[in-house]
Design a protein around this motif. Structure first.
Motif, PDB file in Angstrom:
ATOM      1  N   SER A   1      -6.314   0.352   6.371  1.00 25.69           N
ATOM      2  CA  SER A   1      -5.347   1.292   5.788  1.00 25.69           C
ATOM      3  C   SER A   1      -4.076   1.379   6.618  1.00 25.69           C
TER       4      SER A   1
ATOM      5  N   ASP B   1     -11.410  -1.677 -10.823  1.00 24.87           N
ATOM      6  CA  ASP B   1     -12.192  -0.443 -10.742  1.00 24.87           C
ATOM      7  C   ASP B   1     -11.799   0.435  -9.557  1.00 24.87           C
ATOM      8  N   ALA B   2     -10.746   0.058  -8.854  1.00 21.12           N
ATOM      9  CA  ALA B   2     -10.313   0.848  -7.698  1.00 21.12           C
ATOM     10  C   ALA B   2     -10.034   2.285  -8.115  1.00 21.12           C
ATOM     11  N   ALA B   3     -10.427   3.227  -7.269  1.00 21.04           N
ATOM     12  CA  ALA B   3     -10.289   4.651  -7.603  1.00 21.04           C
ATOM     13  C   ALA B   3      -8.832   5.059  -7.756  1.00 21.04           C
ATOM     14  N   THR B   4      -7.966   4.504  -6.905  1.00 21.86           N
ATOM     15  CA  THR B   4      -6.539   4.831  -6.964  1.00 21.86           C
ATOM     16  C   THR B   4      -5.713   3.569  -6.808  1.00 21.86           C
ATOM     17  N   SER B   5      -4.447   3.637  -7.166  1.00 19.57           N
ATOM     18  CA  SER B   5      -3.553   2.490  -6.986  1.00 19.57           C
ATOM     19  C   SER B   5      -3.379   2.181  -5.512  1.00 19.57           C
ATOM     20  N   GLU B   6      -3.455   3.218  -4.673  1.00 19.68           N
ATOM     21  CA  GLU B   6      -3.336   2.993  -3.233  1.00 19.68           C
ATOM     22  C   GLU B   6      -4.536   2.202  -2.705  1.00 19.68           C
ATOM     23  N   ASP B   7      -5.720   2.508  -3.210  1.00 16.18           N
ATOM     24  CA  ASP B   7      -6.916   1.772  -2.803  1.00 16.18           C
ATOM     25  C   ASP B   7      -6.806   0.305  -3.218  1.00 16.18           C
ATOM     26  N   ARG B   8      -6.308   0.065  -4.434  1.00 13.51           N
ATOM     27  CA  ARG B   8      -6.154  -1.310  -4.914  1.00 13.51           C
ATOM     28  C   ARG B   8      -5.121  -2.047  -4.075  1.00 13.51           C
ATOM     29  N   ARG B   9      -4.042  -1.389  -3.727  1.00 12.30           N
ATOM     30  CA  ARG B   9      -3.010  -2.025  -2.908  1.00 12.30           C
ATOM     31  C   ARG B   9      -3.567  -2.391  -1.535  1.00 12.30           C
ATOM     32  N   GLU B  10      -4.355  -1.513  -0.954  1.00 10.16           N
ATOM     33  CA  GLU B  10      -4.924  -1.771   0.371  1.00 10.16           C
ATOM     34  C   GLU B  10      -5.781  -3.027   0.364  1.00 10.16           C
TER      35      GLU B  10
ATOM     36  N   ASN C   1       6.754  -0.964  -1.967  1.00 10.10           N
ATOM     37  CA  ASN C   1       5.527  -1.100  -1.178  1.00 10.10           C
ATOM     38  C   ASN C   1       5.781  -1.375   0.303  1.00 10.10           C
TER      39      ASN C   1
END
Length: 331
Positions: free
Chosen positions: A81, A103-112, A306
């Motif tokens: 992160s 299926d990522a919970a948030t767009s931030e999780d997918r970006r990570e 980003n």
């Protein structure tokens, strides 16, 4: 269309062990007093190491999850992160895009997860190109001194000229053998793969969509080891591993006539050498997509929103003789 007629004939074809090999980078070269030739240094040898740095065959490509990738970073002692604050990126090489990107919970999780997957691959290909560029730099220095290229140096330059299509022009070769700013590559990968969710990247490991192909194998009289079946690195319109598509993307920018302006602008800016020049090259990408300026604007937006420009100064973790890196496979 991305390419003109010259490249419509690109077919699945070049084993990465051939497309990603050249002399081991050796900046040390010396003068031969008897012949006044420039020779490469004593470390010169045929570069047959794979892009995975001799880690062996990747067997399992299905079922990879984002959590597995992030765990690999943690094993390397890096919080995924906080990659935006990390200058040395662990050598975590994912063979495929995680299947759970959508299926990522948030767009931030997918970006990570996306950056954790794509960034080391981009940096690794840039690292290989930097090794090649050092050979070109040695040749340019030699010519500038009015000396002739010695056998090993001449052989390696001949192979590079052949592979990059520079037609014997050393200055043109210098413009072509250079990396791509990670910020630019990341932004384009985001757009071309839908943050790693598109069928092209999920099913065929095509991080930059279906418009990129590996260069065709070329016959050469140079002593270059072209080993293995030609169809191994690129199969059925896709790629064996993600990193093969990264190499194909960079090779297209470095060789296709449509991106001559990209190469000239990159050279004018001093090349890719830890400088944040991604946003300065966006305007040269108009030929990349049919939408032209709209696509270039979207690339610029992705870089800035980003903070991808931070990664233009990033490097892979330094080798210390006890290098540890992880090949991330499926379950």
């Amino acid at each position: 269309m991305l390419f003109g007629q010259r490249n419509t004939g690109l077919v699945a074809g070049l084993l990465v062990l051939s497309s990603l090999m050249v002399a081991g980078c050796a900046k040390e070269w010396w003068r031969n007093a008897e012949t006044d030739q420039c020779e490469m240094g004593p470390r010169l040898s045929a570069y047959h190491a794979s892009i995975y740095e001799n880690t062996g065959v990747l067997a399992q490509l299905s079922g990879l999850r984002g959590e597995t990738v992030l765990d690999a970073y943690k094993k390397a002692g890096v919080d995924p992160s906080n990659l935006w604050e990390t200058t040395e990126i662990p050598r975590v090489y994912a063979a495929s895009m995680p299947k759970d990107m959508a299926d990522a919970a948030t767009s931030e999780d997918r970006r990570e997860v996306f950056v954790a997957v794509a960034l080391p691959l981009i940096l690794r290909v840039n690292e290989i190109i930097a090794d090649r560029r050092a050979v070109v730099t040695a040749a340019l220095d030699c010519v500038a001194q009015g000396r002739r290229l010695g056998g090993d140096l001449r052989s390696q330059i001949a192979w590079l000229d052949h592979h990059y299509g520079a037609s014997g022009d050393l200055e043109e070769l210098d413009r072509r053998v250079d990396g791509v700013p990670p910020s630019l590559a990341l932004a384009q990968a985001v757009l071309d793969s839908g943050w790693g969710t598109s069928p092209a990247v999920q099913d065929k490991h095509a991080l930059f969509g279906g418009r990129i192909a590996l260069p065709k194998p070329k016959r050469s009289t140079q002593p270059v080891d072209l080993r293995g079946p030609a169809e191994k690195a690129q199969v059925q319109g896709g790629f064996e591993h993600l990193i093969h598509s990264v190499y194909a993307y960079m090779h297209a920018l470095n060789t296709d006539p449509a991106f001559a302006d990209f190469r000239r602008r990159r050279a004018d800016l001093g090349g890719v050498d830890g400088e944040a020049i991604g946003t300065l090259l966006v305007s040269t990408l108009l030929p990349y997509a049919d939408s032209g300026k709209e696509y270039a604007s979207a690339v610029d937006e992705q870089i800035r929103y980003n903070d991808f420009q931070i990664f233009d100064t990033a490097r892979l973790a330094v080798r210390d003789g006890k290098e540890r890196f992880w090949i991330v496979e499926g379950d």
